[in-house]
Design a protein around this motif. Structure first.
Motif, PDB file in Angstrom:
ATOM      1  N   MET A 137      45.362  42.361  49.944  1.00 27.51           N
ATOM      2  CA  MET A 137      44.365  42.884  51.141  1.00 27.51           C
ATOM      3  C   MET A 137      43.938  41.838  51.972  1.00 27.51           C
ATOM      4  O   MET A 137      43.836  42.120  53.283  1.00 27.51           O
ATOM      5  CB  MET A 137      43.230  43.511  50.465  1.00 27.51           C
ATOM      6  CG  MET A 137      43.813  44.702  49.765  1.00 27.51           C
ATOM      7  SD  MET A 137      43.810  46.498  50.568  1.00 27.51           S
ATOM      8  CE  MET A 137      44.731  47.444  49.087  1.00 27.51           C
ATOM      9  N   ARG A 178      46.833  48.938  34.503  1.00 27.68           N
ATOM     10  CA  ARG A 178      45.267  48.709  33.966  1.00 27.68           C
ATOM     11  C   ARG A 178      44.410  49.531  34.803  1.00 27.68           C
ATOM     12  O   ARG A 178      43.254  49.989  34.186  1.00 27.68           O
ATOM     13  CB  ARG A 178      44.823  47.385  33.783  1.00 27.68           C
ATOM     14  CG  ARG A 178      45.793  46.405  32.757  1.00 27.68           C
ATOM     15  CD  ARG A 178      45.240  45.119  32.725  1.00 27.68           C
ATOM     16  NE  ARG A 178      45.060  44.414  33.830  1.00 27.68           N
ATOM     17  CZ  ARG A 178      44.345  43.396  33.951  1.00 27.68           C
ATOM     18  NH1 ARG A 178      43.542  42.978  33.052  1.00 27.68           N
ATOM     19  NH2 ARG A 178      44.060  42.996  35.325  1.00 27.68           N
ATOM     20  N   TYR A 179      44.653  49.851  35.941  1.00 31.41           N
ATOM     21  CA  TYR A 179      43.777  50.646  36.916  1.00 31.41           C
ATOM     22  C   TYR A 179      43.913  52.104  36.262  1.00 31.41           C
ATOM     23  O   TYR A 179      42.578  52.547  36.014  1.00 31.41           O
ATOM     24  CB  TYR A 179      44.433  51.023  38.157  1.00 31.41           C
ATOM     25  CG  TYR A 179      44.322  49.408  39.285  1.00 31.41           C
ATOM     26  CD1 TYR A 179      42.983  49.060  39.324  1.00 31.41           C
ATOM     27  CD2 TYR A 179      45.371  48.763  39.630  1.00 31.41           C
ATOM     28  CE1 TYR A 179      42.764  47.900  40.072  1.00 31.41           C
ATOM     29  CE2 TYR A 179      45.073  47.645  40.324  1.00 31.41           C
ATOM     30  CZ  TYR A 179      43.943  47.325  40.483  1.00 31.41           C
ATOM     31  OH  TYR A 179      43.757  46.081  41.282  1.00 31.41           O
ATOM     32  N   ALA A 182      41.950  51.784  32.919  1.00 31.87           N
ATOM     33  CA  ALA A 182      40.405  51.635  33.365  1.00 31.87           C
ATOM     34  C   ALA A 182      40.016  53.061  33.347  1.00 31.87           C
ATOM     35  O   ALA A 182      38.699  53.472  32.997  1.00 31.87           O
ATOM     36  CB  ALA A 182      40.150  50.735  34.308  1.00 31.87           C
ATOM     37  N   ILE A 206      43.212  57.859  41.278  1.00 27.31           N
ATOM     38  CA  ILE A 206      43.450  56.349  41.055  1.00 27.31           C
ATOM     39  C   ILE A 206      45.048  56.290  41.547  1.00 27.31           C
ATOM     40  O   ILE A 206      45.443  55.602  42.646  1.00 27.31           O
ATOM     41  CB  ILE A 206      43.314  55.770  39.590  1.00 27.31           C
ATOM     42  CG1 ILE A 206      41.682  56.114  39.252  1.00 27.31           C
ATOM     43  CG2 ILE A 206      43.873  54.706  39.533  1.00 27.31           C
ATOM     44  CD1 ILE A 206      40.787  55.210  40.041  1.00 27.31           C
ATOM     45  N   LEU A 254      46.110  54.731  45.264  1.00 24.37           N
ATOM     46  CA  LEU A 254      46.683  53.314  45.132  1.00 24.37           C
ATOM     47  C   LEU A 254      48.031  53.139  45.695  1.00 24.37           C
ATOM     48  O   LEU A 254      48.433  51.978  46.311  1.00 24.37           O
ATOM     49  CB  LEU A 254      46.826  52.662  43.784  1.00 24.37           C
ATOM     50  CG  LEU A 254      45.130  52.284  43.310  1.00 24.37           C
ATOM     51  CD1 LEU A 254      45.174  51.723  42.024  1.00 24.37           C
ATOM     52  CD2 LEU A 254      44.325  51.479  44.202  1.00 24.37           C
ATOM     53  N   VAL A 263      39.406  44.634  37.070  1.00 27.38           N
ATOM     54  CA  VAL A 263      40.326  45.839  37.290  1.00 27.38           C
ATOM     55  C   VAL A 263      39.155  46.928  38.145  1.00 27.38           C
ATOM     56  O   VAL A 263      39.295  47.923  37.773  1.00 27.38           O
ATOM     57  CB  VAL A 263      40.823  46.434  36.135  1.00 27.38           C
ATOM     58  CG1 VAL A 263      41.862  47.779  36.458  1.00 27.38           C
ATOM     59  CG2 VAL A 263      41.521  45.415  35.180  1.00 27.38           C
ATOM     60  N   LEU A 264      38.673  46.568  39.006  1.00 23.08           N
ATOM     61  CA  LEU A 264      37.865  47.365  39.826  1.00 23.08           C
ATOM     62  C   LEU A 264      38.685  48.185  40.726  1.00 23.08           C
ATOM     63  O   LEU A 264      39.882  47.615  41.195  1.00 23.08           O
ATOM     64  CB  LEU A 264      36.870  46.804  40.543  1.00 23.08           C
ATOM     65  CG  LEU A 264      35.756  45.950  39.999  1.00 23.08           C
ATOM     66  CD1 LEU A 264      34.797  45.222  40.927  1.00 23.08           C
ATOM     67  CD2 LEU A 264      35.080  47.080  39.058  1.00 23.08           C
ATOM     68  N   PHE A 265      38.559  49.669  41.044  1.00 23.63           N
ATOM     69  CA  PHE A 265      39.498  50.376  41.718  1.00 23.63           C
ATOM     70  C   PHE A 265      39.149  49.950  43.062  1.00 23.63           C
ATOM     71  O   PHE A 265      38.382  50.004  43.923  1.00 23.63           O
ATOM     72  CB  PHE A 265      39.167  51.725  41.705  1.00 23.63           C
ATOM     73  CG  PHE A 265      39.039  52.178  40.235  1.00 23.63           C
ATOM     74  CD1 PHE A 265      39.897  51.923  39.504  1.00 23.63           C
ATOM     75  CD2 PHE A 265      37.832  52.974  39.772  1.00 23.63           C
ATOM     76  CE1 PHE A 265      40.082  52.478  38.057  1.00 23.63           C
ATOM     77  CE2 PHE A 265      38.025  53.344  38.221  1.00 23.63           C
ATOM     78  CZ  PHE A 265      38.938  53.042  37.528  1.00 23.63           C
ATOM     79  N   PRO A 266      40.471  49.181  43.864  1.00 21.21           N
ATOM     80  CA  PRO A 266      40.175  48.517  45.307  1.00 21.21           C
ATOM     81  C   PRO A 266      39.968  49.583  46.357  1.00 21.21           C
ATOM     82  O   PRO A 266      39.611  49.236  47.413  1.00 21.21           O
ATOM     83  CB  PRO A 266      41.416  47.770  45.250  1.00 21.21           C
ATOM     84  CG  PRO A 266      42.531  48.444  44.282  1.00 21.21           C
ATOM     85  CD  PRO A 266      41.737  49.164  43.162  1.00 21.21           C
ATOM     86  N   HIS A 267      40.255  50.833  46.035  1.00 17.56           N
ATOM     87  CA  HIS A 267      40.211  51.832  47.225  1.00 17.56           C
ATOM     88  C   HIS A 267      39.004  52.438  47.108  1.00 17.56           C
ATOM     89  O   HIS A 267      38.598  53.333  47.900  1.00 17.56           O
ATOM     90  CB  HIS A 267      41.442  52.906  47.031  1.00 17.56           C
ATOM     91  CG  HIS A 267      41.540  53.526  45.963  1.00 17.56           C
ATOM     92  ND1 HIS A 267      41.515  53.121  44.624  1.00 17.56           N
ATOM     93  CD2 HIS A 267      41.258  54.848  45.537  1.00 17.56           C
ATOM     94  CE1 HIS A 267      41.417  53.991  43.689  1.00 17.56           C
ATOM     95  NE2 HIS A 267      41.167  55.257  44.278  1.00 17.56           N
ATOM     96  N   LEU A 268      38.184  52.200  46.247  1.00 23.51           N
ATOM     97  CA  LEU A 268      36.696  52.783  46.211  1.00 23.51           C
ATOM     98  C   LEU A 268      35.795  51.741  46.347  1.00 23.51           C
ATOM     99  O   LEU A 268      35.901  50.604  46.136  1.00 23.51           O
ATOM    100  CB  LEU A 268      36.640  53.327  44.748  1.00 23.51           C
ATOM    101  CG  LEU A 268      37.481  54.581  44.261  1.00 23.51           C
ATOM    102  CD1 LEU A 268      37.208  55.060  42.754  1.00 23.51           C
ATOM    103  CD2 LEU A 268      37.531  55.659  45.192  1.00 23.51           C
ATOM    104  N   PRO A 325      37.610  44.237  47.034  1.00 25.30           N
ATOM    105  CA  PRO A 325      38.160  42.719  47.478  1.00 25.30           C
ATOM    106  C   PRO A 325      37.217  41.794  48.311  1.00 25.30           C
ATOM    107  O   PRO A 325      37.578  40.596  48.315  1.00 25.30           O
ATOM    108  CB  PRO A 325      39.328  43.392  48.529  1.00 25.30           C
ATOM    109  CG  PRO A 325      39.601  44.515  48.048  1.00 25.30           C
ATOM    110  CD  PRO A 325      38.383  45.071  47.457  1.00 25.30           C
TER     111      PRO A 325
END
Lengths: 269, 352, 246
Positions: A1, A168-169, A172, A187, A191, B89-94, B136
């Motif tokens: 990103m 792992r997403y 989690a 999720i 993603l 492992v945080l959710f990148p889209h949230l 991010p």
């Protein structure tokens, strides 16, 4: 990103050889388009494109390509998920079968569909006897043929995205109490969205351009099974100007959708 | 009983086999300390329910979570185990707030309840200003706080922390280690800390399990492990002396005792580490350079293999290691009076 | 479009590859419905002229005309109708006179055993049957529509196939109950269809003209091939395949 931005400054120009080869590569796409433009009867274009045959073909092409894309999404995403996530016996074979339409000549696919799902086909005959439904020579036949050739694009793209997604997403999310459906919805799918959209666009584009399987399986009848590519093919035999106008129209529709989607939603992640 | 009782057995190949037993009472922190590839992450995955056991069992507060023999397996979403994953492992889209809210939304709380809870937890972790930021854009420390808040907000019955400090730079790590101690103390269930860093294990855990090659090689307190390391890995890595003190102008004060250190710039609270083999033991006052020299008494002496470990007494109790030949030449035994010296440059110092 | 370009490229490659090519090769562009009979004529001609290699390029007549207009090399053009060859003639692409070498009639093709009981052209009005024709603009499609008009029938086709082979495939598979094709297509056992005769009063005679081309790379070979088609040997092969020979 978060990519470092490459500035023009300090970067020397690309090697000449690469530029030349790339130009040849580009020419492969551009020259035929140029040929089309040169032959286009610009003056009569509006009249040519507003005939019944053309309007019917546009409507049918849009309906069938969108329907094929929706069907591909509804059944193709679960298929991709199974291929990516479940290690079942014969998975390699299933993957091969799913990808087969990518390499099979569409005419062969159409013939296979005819033998399987035609009125006298192994599946088509009992289907016809039970429901009276005849797939060949119907719009459903067109949609089925388009789905057959286009779904692999969606499955291969989505499966690739699922395989490269960090598992792992999902782990989690599960550890936070999300059930499998919620994990998929909240999720996994968000993603892989860029790949999902890319797969849908590719599948749609392939469905729009589908010719061989359609004419072999569904036949060719204005308003019912005659999509734009079929109309182009038939018109080439009898009415060249209409054929060229239709070809140009397909180029414009496809290019517009691909460029707009690419810049709006289909960004590589 | 309440707390965690587990025997984890997973075999992936001839090369990889994990077989460990863990018992963590309520309110206690256990560290699973071992090198990379020892099977720590697999242990996390089995406890969280992401990988099923092949044999053994997992029981939390008396409830069986996994028992292949009884064909019982509770899926991860029903285990109520809060996990802080390695790299978070945080959710990148949230957004940060959506990440923290995720568990509550899955649990069926109303929108309003979720909102007020999330605000409360974000404030508690000082993340209020970052509510709409995306993962991010966060620093490592902020990401760790979000991961911790995300796990704790669901009020899990157990907390699993997989290398919670490994992704942080040195200065952030010291600060967050203190905060982590507070959060762990505020959590009433059993806590399992997975780490490869002995300092972290010593400071955060009540009990340490050493894992090597898929097996537990030693269980004990930090002191047990330092004085009686059972394997050379433990001796080399986990057997170091860890001293808590404060530094100023090249001197570290440890409980009133002054140690000269190589780092003359660091000041304030520090952690000093001294490897047992960096400590020299003499019968007479040594000549020459080492200025950290003092006289003491040997309290205990342990022989094992080709090493001899000594525990020395006041003014600064340390664990030292010498070869059996040296021990014999010096005629060392419990009660012997000896001189200890440590080179300033052999003392590792980092901010605490 | 792309098919035409590809064929032109292919023809170019073929002629470029053959050493001393012109005298040894005759490039024959023949209508799709001549596929089988011209293959046999090719064999017979090559047996009689061992030095000559006939290369058949088979496609719909209109496609072939497009290829020739676009400059694809060809020595002989055998069309399934007069229209396409006349267009070429008006463009000045035809060298010799245009000669009709064969005729064909129409017949209704039905799946083996005629399961739907099709009896004549009137059945093409029925909506309860699945019937197909060749597309308008394709010779077999235009002829079929003329015949239906003569019979006073307004057809309700379920498909307009791009060529007669595609139509035959769907009839043979039983997916269509009937279609209008050439008599020669019914005669050829390999097609696996049965025939229902169309009365002479409603039938249409298709004429197959042949001509040599002005840009022919091999004029002698071209003339020899056309002469062979018109010879007794050629005529007997045509007759065997169900063609009328004038």
């Amino acid at each position: 990103m978060d990519r470092p931005t490459v500035t023009k400054r300090g970067v020397s120009g690309p090697p000449l050889v690469i530029v030349l080869l790339a130009a040849v590569g580009l020419a492969v796409f551009v020259v035929p388009l140029f040929g089309l433009l040169v032959q286009t009867p610009w003056g009569g274009l509006a009249r040519l494109l507003s005939s019944d045959v053309v309007l019917d073909a546009i409507r049918l092409s849009l309906v069938s390509s969108i329907a094929a894309t929706v069907i591909s999404a509804v059944v193709g995403v679960p298929l991709a998920w199974l291929l990516a996530r479940v290690d079942f016996p014969g998975r390699a074979l299933v993957r091969g079968l799913v990808l087969l339409p990518l390499v099979l000549p569409p005419v062969v696919g159409g013939a296979a569909l005819l033998f399987a799902l035609g009125r006298r086909g192994v599946v088509g005959e009992p289907l016809y006897e039970m429901t009276g439904l005849v797939l060949p020579f119907s719009t459903w036949g067109v949609i089925l043929a388009a789905t057959f050739v286009s779904m692999p694009f969606l499955v291969i793209t989505v499966e690739g995205a699922l395989n490269s997604l960090d598992r792992r997403y999902e782990g989690a999310a599960a550890s936070l109490g999300a059930k499998r459906g919620a994990v998929l919805r909240r999720i996994t799918l968000p993603l892989i969205r860029p790949s999902l959209v890319a797969g849908l666009v590719l599948a749609w584009a392939r469905a729009l351009g589908e010719f061989g399987a359609t004419i072999t399986f569904a036949g060719n009848l204005q308003g019912r099974t005659q999509t734009l590519p079929l109309a182009v093919f038939v018109a080439l035999e009898s009415d060249r100007d209409t054929a060229i106008a239709l070809s140009l129209l397909m180029v414009v529709i496809s290019l517009t959708v691909l460029v707009v989607l690419r810049s709006r939603w289909w960004r590589p992640s | 009983m309440s707390g965690l009782e587990a025997r984890v057995h997973v075999e992936r190949s001839a090369q990889f086999r994990l077989d460990v037993e863990l018992t963590i009472p309520e309110g206690r922190t256990v560290a699973l300390l071992g090198p990379n590839g020892a099977g720590k992450s697999t242990a996390v995955a089995t406890l969280a329910g992401l990988t099923p056991l092949q044999a053994g069992h997992i029981k939390l507060d008396g409830r069986v979570l996994d028992d292949p023999a009884a064909a019982r397996f509770v899926p991860p979403e029903e285990r109520q185990i809060g996990v802080v994953f390695q790299d978070y492992v945080l959710f990148p889209h949230l957004t940060v707030a959506e990440n923290v809210a995720f568990g509550l939304r899955s649990g069926g709380s109303t929108r309003a309840e979720v909102k007020s809870e999330v605000v409360r937890w974000l404030d508690r972790f000082g993340l209020g200003d970052l509510a709409v930021a995306r993962p991010p854009d966060l620093s490592g420390g902020q990401a760790q706080q979000v991961a911790l808040a995300r796990a704790l907000i669901t009020e899990p019955k157990m907390l699993l922390l997989d290398e919670p400090l490994a992704a942080l730079d040195v200065t952030t790590r010291a600060q967050l280690r203190h905060e982590l101690i507070d959060h762990l103390e505020g959590f009433s269930g059993p806590r399992l800390l997975i780490t490869h860093d002995p300092t972290e294990a010593f400071l955060l855990a009540d009990e340490i399990y050493i894992i090597e090659g898929g097996r537990i090689t030693q269980v004990g307190s930090a002191d047990d492990i330092r004085i009686r390391p059972r394997t050379s890995y433990i001796a080399d890595l986990a057997g170091s002396n860890l001293l808590v003190g404060s530094a100023a102008a090249g001197i570290v004060m440890v409980e009133g005792f002054e140690l000269l250190v190589g780092d003359t710039h660091i000041s304030g609270p520090v952690l000093a580490t001294v490897h047992p083999r960096a400590i020299s033991v003499h019968r007479r006052h040594p000549e020459g350079s080492p200025r950290n020299t003092w006289q003491t008494e040997i309290l205990r002496i342990e022989h094992y293999g080709d090493r001899v470990r000594l525990r020395t007494g006041d003014p600064l109790p340390l664990t030292a290691e010498v070869t059996p030949v040296a021990a014999e030449a010096l005629a060392l035994s419990a009660g012997s009076k000896v001189w200890i010296s440590v080179k300033a440059t052999e003392i590792g110092v980092e901010a605490d | 479009m792309s098919g035409r370009v590809a064929s032109a490229l292919l023809a170019g490659v073929l002629s470029a590859c053959s050493p001393g090519g012109a005298s040894a090769e005759v490039l024959v562009s023949a209508a799709a419905s001549l596929t089988d009979v011209f293959a046999e004529i090719e064999d017979a001609f090559e047996t009689a002229n061992p030095a000559v290699d006939v290369i058949l390029n088979v496609a719909g007549s209109a496609t072939l005309r497009e290829q020739i207009t676009a400059g694809a090399p060809a020595d002989v053009f055998a069309s399934a109708d007069l229209r396409n060859i006349t267009v070429l003639s008006e463009d000045g692409a035809i060298k010799s006179g245009i000669t009709v070498f064969a005729t064909n009639q129409l017949e209704i093709a039905v799946p083996p055993g005629n399961p739907a009981g099709v009896s004549g052209l009137a059945d093409f009005e029925r909506t309860d049957l699945l019937v197909g024709l060749c597309a308008p603009g394709v010779p077999c499609g235009d002829f079929a529509r003329s015949a239906l008009q003569l019979a006073g029938v307004t057809p309700a086709p379920d498909t307009n196939e791009p060529n007669v082979r595609a139509l035959l495939t769907k009839i043979a598979a039983g997916e269509l109950d009937a279609g209008i094709v050439y008599t020669t297509d019914v005669v050829a056992a390999a097609n696996g269809v049965d025939g229902v005769m169309i009365p002479a009063s409603h039938n249409v005679t298709a004429q197959y003209p042949v001509a040599t081309l002005i840009d022919s790379p091999n004029p002698e070979g071209a003339a020899a091939f056309v002469a062979f088609v018109l010879s007794p040997s050629g005529r007997s092969i045509l007759a065997e395949h169900g063609f009328g020979v004038p």
